[in-house]
Scaffold this active site. Structure first.
Site, short mmCIF file in Angstrom:
data_model
loop_
_atom_site.label_atom_id
_atom_site.label_comp_id
_atom_site.label_asym_id
_atom_site.label_seq_id
_atom_site.Cartn_x
_atom_site.Cartn_y
_atom_site.Cartn_z
N ASN A 9 0.86 -1.18 0.00
CA ASN A 9 0.00 0.00 0.00
C ASN A 9 0.90 1.23 0.00
O ASN A 9 1.50 1.56 1.02
CB ASN A 9 -0.90 -0.04 1.25
CG ASN A 9 -1.74 1.21 1.41
OD1 ASN A 9 -1.80 2.05 0.52
ND2 ASN A 9 -2.40 1.32 2.56
N LYS A 11 0.11 4.27 -0.31
CA LYS A 11 -0.55 5.45 0.29
C LYS A 11 -0.34 6.68 -0.61
O LYS A 11 -0.30 6.55 -1.82
CB LYS A 11 -0.06 5.64 1.72
CG LYS A 11 -0.21 4.34 2.54
CD LYS A 11 -0.05 4.52 4.01
CE LYS A 11 -0.21 3.16 4.70
NZ LYS A 11 -0.14 3.23 6.14
N HIS A 93 -9.63 0.88 5.18
CA HIS A 93 -8.31 1.11 5.79
C HIS A 93 -8.49 2.09 6.95
O HIS A 93 -9.27 3.04 6.87
CB HIS A 93 -7.33 1.68 4.76
CG HIS A 93 -5.93 1.70 5.28
ND1 HIS A 93 -5.49 2.67 6.14
CD2 HIS A 93 -4.90 0.84 5.12
CE1 HIS A 93 -4.22 2.42 6.47
NE2 HIS A 93 -3.85 1.31 5.87
N GLU A 95 -6.82 4.51 8.00
CA GLU A 95 -6.61 5.93 7.70
C GLU A 95 -7.87 6.53 7.05
O GLU A 95 -8.21 7.68 7.30
CB GLU A 95 -5.36 6.10 6.81
CG GLU A 95 -4.10 5.92 7.63
CD GLU A 95 -2.91 5.33 6.88
OE1 GLU A 95 -2.87 5.37 5.65
OE2 GLU A 95 -2.01 4.81 7.58
N GLU A 165 -5.39 -5.26 10.59
CA GLU A 165 -4.37 -4.23 10.78
C GLU A 165 -4.64 -3.48 12.09
O GLU A 165 -5.41 -2.50 12.09
CB GLU A 165 -4.40 -3.23 9.63
CG GLU A 165 -4.15 -3.83 8.27
CD GLU A 165 -3.60 -2.79 7.31
OE1 GLU A 165 -2.46 -2.94 6.88
OE2 GLU A 165 -4.30 -1.80 7.03
N GLY A 171 2.32 2.03 10.83
CA GLY A 171 3.25 3.15 10.70
C GLY A 171 3.98 3.50 11.98
O GLY A 171 4.64 4.54 12.07
N SER A 211 3.38 -2.36 10.34
CA SER A 211 4.82 -2.40 10.58
C SER A 211 5.47 -3.74 10.18
O SER A 211 6.41 -4.18 10.83
CB SER A 211 5.14 -2.06 12.03
OG SER A 211 4.76 -0.72 12.32
#
Ligand code: PGA
Length: 249
Positions: A9, A11, A93, A95, A165, A171, A211
């Site tokens: 991904n 991003k 996701h 985010e 996730e 991250g 991560s």
């Protein structure tokens, strides 16, 4: 036997030339025998990336509209993605959930659109740190499954890929331990078996994300219920991404 999938991904990173270089490097070095690769580039570069990778690496969208078509300025629909040759789309996701206020209901609508356009949805789920600290992660993820996925027929559900996730691992450099990840993957698989049947649960691919790096991938992939990874930061370097993929062999 579930084939492992390693998905990158990207991003909102990379300019066009860097994105093309990265796709070329992945294609040059990747020998896709024991696993599948997918990349989710920024949407505006999808055409160019598809030209580079052809069908060797699957190309997906990081997002898609919950609407079918029409006056939705700035949105790209699942049908448009399909017409551009995209094969997969992320939905839910964290985010998108947090920065763009996507609820389970919105994610459900997106899953429906992705499926009806003939694309493979990669449904992302996972809990925040406070939820895990309160030991509520299973309830949280179960609710996400129920509210966004479990309305699907068995035939449609069998096209879905799930990515667990945990938000606290995305991250942050803090990867879930193989035990933490495996426990959740096993829990998700049991919920699928209870909702649909054992064969559906057995064939559903459940990726881990958060991560993932070359040095922690092997331990994660050796867990029986972990079928690959959704990789963010480490997918921006071809060597690191392919080292993760090679850990899936
Ligand atoms: P990360 O991101 O690998 O950088 O933690 C994972 C993701 O957001 O899918």
């Amino acid at each position: 036997m579930r084939k492992k999938l390693i998905a990158g991904n990207w991003k909102s990173n990379l300019a066009k030339s860097n994105a093309i270089q990265l796709a070329e490097a992945i294609l040059e070095q990747g020998i896709l025998v024991d696993f599948e690769l997918a990349i989710f580039p920024p949407e505006i570069f999808i055409d160019s990336i598809l030209e580079v990778v052809k069908s060797t690496v699957k190309v997906g969208a990081q997002n898609c509209s919950q609407y079918t078509e029409g006056a939705f300025t700035g949105e790209t629909t699942a049908l448009q993605l399909a017409s551009a040759g995209v094969q997969m789309a992320l939905a839910g996701h964290s985010e998108r959930r947090h920065l763009f206020a996507e609820t389970n209901e919105v994610v459900k609508l997106k899953i429906d659109k992705v499926l009806s356009a003939g694309l493979t949805p990669v449904f992302c789920c996972g809990e925040a740190l406070e939820t895990r600290k309160a030991n509520e992660q299973n309830n949280w993820v179960e609710q996400q499954l129920e509210e966004s996925l479990f309305h699907l027929t068995q035939a449609d559900f069998s096209k879905v890929i799930i990515a667990y996730e945990p938000i606290w691992a995305i991250g942050t450099g803090v990867v879930a331990t193989p035990k933490e990840a495996e426990e959740m993957h096993e829990f998700i698989r049991k919920k699928i078996a209870a909702k649909y049947d054992a064969a559906t649960a057995e064939s559903t691919r459940i990726l881990y994300g958060g991560s993932v790096k070359a040095d922690n991938a092997k331990a994660l992939f050796s867990c029986p219920n972990i079928d690959g990874a959704l990789v963010g930061g480490a997918s921006l370097k071809a060597n690191e991404f392919l080292a993760i993929a090679n850990a899936a062999k």
